[in-house]
Design a protein around this motif. Structure first.
Motif, PDB file in Angstrom:
ATOM      1  N   THR A  79      58.092  22.416  36.629  1.00  0.00           N
ATOM      2  CA  THR A  79      56.906  22.648  35.788  1.00  0.00           C
ATOM      3  C   THR A  79      55.716  22.841  36.688  1.00  0.00           C
ATOM      4  O   THR A  79      55.585  22.171  37.708  1.00  0.00           O
ATOM      5  N   ALA A  80      54.840  23.770  36.310  1.00  0.00           N
ATOM      6  CA  ALA A  80      53.635  24.055  37.093  1.00  0.00           C
ATOM      7  C   ALA A  80      52.418  23.580  36.316  1.00  0.00           C
ATOM      8  O   ALA A  80      52.215  23.998  35.171  1.00  0.00           O
ATOM      9  N   VAL A  81      51.655  22.713  36.898  1.00  0.00           N
ATOM     10  CA  VAL A  81      50.423  22.195  36.278  1.00  0.00           C
ATOM     11  C   VAL A  81      49.251  22.906  36.938  1.00  0.00           C
ATOM     12  O   VAL A  81      48.991  22.717  38.128  1.00  0.00           O
ATOM     13  N   LEU A  82      48.560  23.783  36.146  1.00  0.00           N
ATOM     14  CA  LEU A  82      47.441  24.560  36.672  1.00  0.00           C
ATOM     15  C   LEU A  82      46.129  23.867  36.336  1.00  0.00           C
ATOM     16  O   LEU A  82      45.966  23.322  35.230  1.00  0.00           O
ATOM     17  N   PRO A  83      45.201  23.896  37.249  1.00  0.00           N
ATOM     18  CA  PRO A  83      43.895  23.302  36.938  1.00  0.00           C
ATOM     19  C   PRO A  83      43.137  24.132  35.908  1.00  0.00           C
ATOM     20  O   PRO A  83      43.296  25.350  35.839  1.00  0.00           O
ATOM     21  N   VAL A  84      42.361  23.442  35.068  1.00  0.00           N
ATOM     22  CA  VAL A  84      41.583  24.116  34.017  1.00  0.00           C
ATOM     23  C   VAL A  84      40.472  24.937  34.666  1.00  0.00           C
ATOM     24  O   VAL A  84      39.740  24.442  35.524  1.00  0.00           O
ATOM     25  N   ALA A  85      40.378  26.182  34.272  1.00  0.00           N
ATOM     26  CA  ALA A  85      39.364  27.059  34.851  1.00  0.00           C
ATOM     27  C   ALA A  85      37.976  26.629  34.359  1.00  0.00           C
ATOM     28  O   ALA A  85      37.767  26.419  33.166  1.00  0.00           O
ATOM     29  N   ASP A  86      37.040  26.498  35.303  1.00  0.00           N
ATOM     30  CA  ASP A  86      35.678  26.084  34.943  1.00  0.00           C
ATOM     31  C   ASP A  86      34.735  27.267  34.668  1.00  0.00           C
ATOM     32  O   ASP A  86      33.579  27.067  34.305  1.00  0.00           O
ATOM     33  N   GLY A  87      35.203  28.507  34.837  1.00  0.00           N
ATOM     34  CA  GLY A  87      34.323  29.673  34.654  1.00  0.00           C
ATOM     35  C   GLY A  87      33.841  29.825  33.224  1.00  0.00           C
ATOM     36  O   GLY A  87      32.661  30.059  32.955  1.00  0.00           O
ATOM     37  N   GLU A  88      34.763  29.670  32.245  1.00  0.00           N
ATOM     38  CA  GLU A  88      34.391  29.828  30.830  1.00  0.00           C
ATOM     39  C   GLU A  88      33.417  28.745  30.401  1.00  0.00           C
ATOM     40  O   GLU A  88      32.433  29.004  29.681  1.00  0.00           O
ATOM     41  N   ALA A  89      33.660  27.495  30.823  1.00  0.00           N
ATOM     42  CA  ALA A  89      32.743  26.408  30.464  1.00  0.00           C
ATOM     43  C   ALA A  89      31.362  26.643  31.068  1.00  0.00           C
ATOM     44  O   ALA A  89      30.331  26.381  30.433  1.00  0.00           O
ATOM     45  N   ALA A  90      31.343  27.145  32.312  1.00  0.00           N
ATOM     46  CA  ALA A  90      30.046  27.419  32.935  1.00  0.00           C
ATOM     47  C   ALA A  90      29.290  28.512  32.200  1.00  0.00           C
ATOM     48  O   ALA A  90      28.070  28.427  32.008  1.00  0.00           O
ATOM     49  N   ARG A  91      30.059  29.545  31.764  1.00  0.00           N
ATOM     50  CA  ARG A  91      29.393  30.615  31.007  1.00  0.00           C
ATOM     51  C   ARG A  91      28.855  30.092  29.684  1.00  0.00           C
ATOM     52  O   ARG A  91      27.767  30.462  29.230  1.00  0.00           O
ATOM     53  N   ARG A  92      29.586  29.187  29.010  1.00  0.00           N
ATOM     54  CA  ARG A  92      29.092  28.614  27.753  1.00  0.00           C
ATOM     55  C   ARG A  92      27.827  27.801  27.973  1.00  0.00           C
ATOM     56  O   ARG A  92      26.865  27.891  27.190  1.00  0.00           O
ATOM     57  N   ARG A  93      27.856  27.011  29.045  1.00  0.00           N
ATOM     58  CA  ARG A  93      26.652  26.229  29.314  1.00  0.00           C
ATOM     59  C   ARG A  93      25.463  27.130  29.639  1.00  0.00           C
ATOM     60  O   ARG A  93      24.322  26.858  29.231  1.00  0.00           O
ATOM     61  N   ALA A  94      25.704  28.226  30.351  1.00  0.00           N
ATOM     62  CA  ALA A  94      24.616  29.155  30.672  1.00  0.00           C
ATOM     63  C   ALA A  94      24.046  29.797  29.404  1.00  0.00           C
ATOM     64  O   ALA A  94      22.837  29.933  29.242  1.00  0.00           O
ATOM     65  N   ARG A  95      24.989  30.197  28.466  1.00  0.00           N
ATOM     66  CA  ARG A  95      24.511  30.799  27.219  1.00  0.00           C
ATOM     67  C   ARG A  95      23.710  29.797  26.397  1.00  0.00           C
ATOM     68  O   ARG A  95      22.681  30.136  25.799  1.00  0.00           O
ATOM     69  N   ALA A  96      24.169  28.533  26.338  1.00  0.00           N
ATOM     70  CA  ALA A  96      23.437  27.509  25.588  1.00  0.00           C
ATOM     71  C   ALA A  96      22.060  27.278  26.187  1.00  0.00           C
ATOM     72  O   ALA A  96      21.044  27.155  25.471  1.00  0.00           O
ATOM     73  N   ALA A  97      21.994  27.215  27.534  1.00  0.00           N
ATOM     74  CA  ALA A  97      20.693  27.029  28.182  1.00  0.00           C
ATOM     75  C   ALA A  97      19.763  28.210  27.913  1.00  0.00           C
ATOM     76  O   ALA A  97      18.555  28.040  27.687  1.00  0.00           O
ATOM     77  N   GLN A  98      20.331  29.443  27.895  1.00  0.00           N
ATOM     78  CA  GLN A  98      19.514  30.617  27.606  1.00  0.00           C
ATOM     79  C   GLN A  98      18.978  30.572  26.181  1.00  0.00           C
ATOM     80  O   GLN A  98      17.822  30.919  25.921  1.00  0.00           O
ATOM     81  N   ARG A  99      19.827  30.131  25.214  1.00  0.00           N
ATOM     82  CA  ARG A  99      19.347  30.026  23.828  1.00  0.00           C
ATOM     83  C   ARG A  99      18.229  28.997  23.715  1.00  0.00           C
ATOM     84  O   ARG A  99      17.253  29.210  22.990  1.00  0.00           O
TER      85      ARG A  99
END
Length: 296
Positions: A79-99
């Motif tokens: 089984t391969a355990v991949l780390p959760v990508a932080d790019g999408e969360a960072a983009r969400r936080r950026a959009r929230a900060a922009q709003r």
């Protein structure tokens, strides 16, 4: 991921590997330097006293335990355990900060457009008080002027109201004046002159029952005296104008009842109906003449 140790030459294929010495872990150390390799006869070793054949070097896939992937077989428990990508969360936080920034900018712009109420400065308050006081004074002055004008109009209208005489006022031209009382049957009237009783012979005249105005005023021809101003109505002006044209330079007898009230001289023809009787030395004498003309 697991590391499988190499099988010894003299160990059968199906025999399990020898257990590792206690405390050494699952793998055996491999020599790190060339001196170790040369000391062992020029070949690297995996275990003490055992040489590594370069011709029989382990394949990378078998060393990593992934030999089943080459044949297309699925690993038994891989089984391969991949780390959760932080790019999408960072983009969400950026959009929230922009709003949030946009909402803050909208609030600031609305606050800037909203008129701010500031308390007036003391100088401005003083100017406003003076302006209000000036407006009040002007308004009061206009009200007083309006009341005065209205009162004047009312008084003027009251003065111009027709004055009804108690007895008709007869105006006769005087044809002749003789000393002494008039004889019986003579068309005349006896009056009192400076020399005594005098008979005034009269001709055809006019009768006036109402006048437009009748009042006392200061004399316009002499100082200190008073006159009596009589204003005739339009219906009597034409007859009086004809009478005065015919008697310029002569006297007119103003008779009320059977009594001679006054005897003025006609200096000129009067066409506007405004008659001024002069000769009263004081205001009391002029007022008495007004009462006599009214027949009271």
């Amino acid at each position: 991921m697991r590391v499988i140790p190499r099988r010894k030459k003299d160990r059968p294929r199906g025999e399990p590997p020898a257990p590792a010495p206690p405390g050494t872990g699952a793998t055996q150390p491999i020599g790190d330097s060339r001196a170790d390799v040369e000391a062992d006869g020029g070949a690297p070793t995996l275990e003490p006293g055992r040489a590594l054949d370069p011709a029989k070097e382990l394949e990378p896939a078998k060393a990593l335990g992934q030999d089943g992937l080459r044949g297309g077989a699925r690993p038994e428990a891989a089984t391969a355990v991949l780390p959760v990508a932080d790019g999408e969360a960072a983009r969400r936080r950026a959009r929230a900060a922009q709003r949030h920034r946009q909402a803050a900018e909208v609030k600031r712009s609305r606050a800037g457009r909203r008129p701010q109420r500031t308390s007036p400065a003391p100088a401005d308050a003083t100017d406003q008080h003076r302006a209000a006081l000036l407006v009040m004074v002007l308004t009061l002055g206009l009200l007083i002027a309006a009341v005065a004008v209205t009162g004047g109009l009312i008084a003027s209208s009251m003065r111009t109201r027709p004055v009804t005489l108690a007895k008709p006022l007869h105006i006769y031209p005087v044809a002749q004046a003789t000393a002494g009382p008039c004889p019986a049957g003579t068309q005349g009237l006896t009056g009192q002159a400076g020399t005594g009783p005098t008979c005034y012979h009269l001709t055809q005249g006019i009768a006036i029952r109402k006048v437009a105005d009748l009042r006392v005023q200061k004399s316009r021809v002499g100082s200190g005296g008073y006159d009596v101003a009589v204003t005739l109505r339009p219906v009597d002006r034409s007859a009086f104008a004809r009478l005065t044209r015919a008697t310029v330079g002569r006297d007119l007898a103003f008779v009320v009842g059977e009594r001679l009230v006054t005897l003025p001289r006609v200096d000129m023809a009067i066409t506007d109906g405004k008659v001024v009787v002069t000769g009263s030395p004081d205001r009391a004498t002029a007022r008495q003449l007004v009462r006599d003309l009214k027949g009271r």
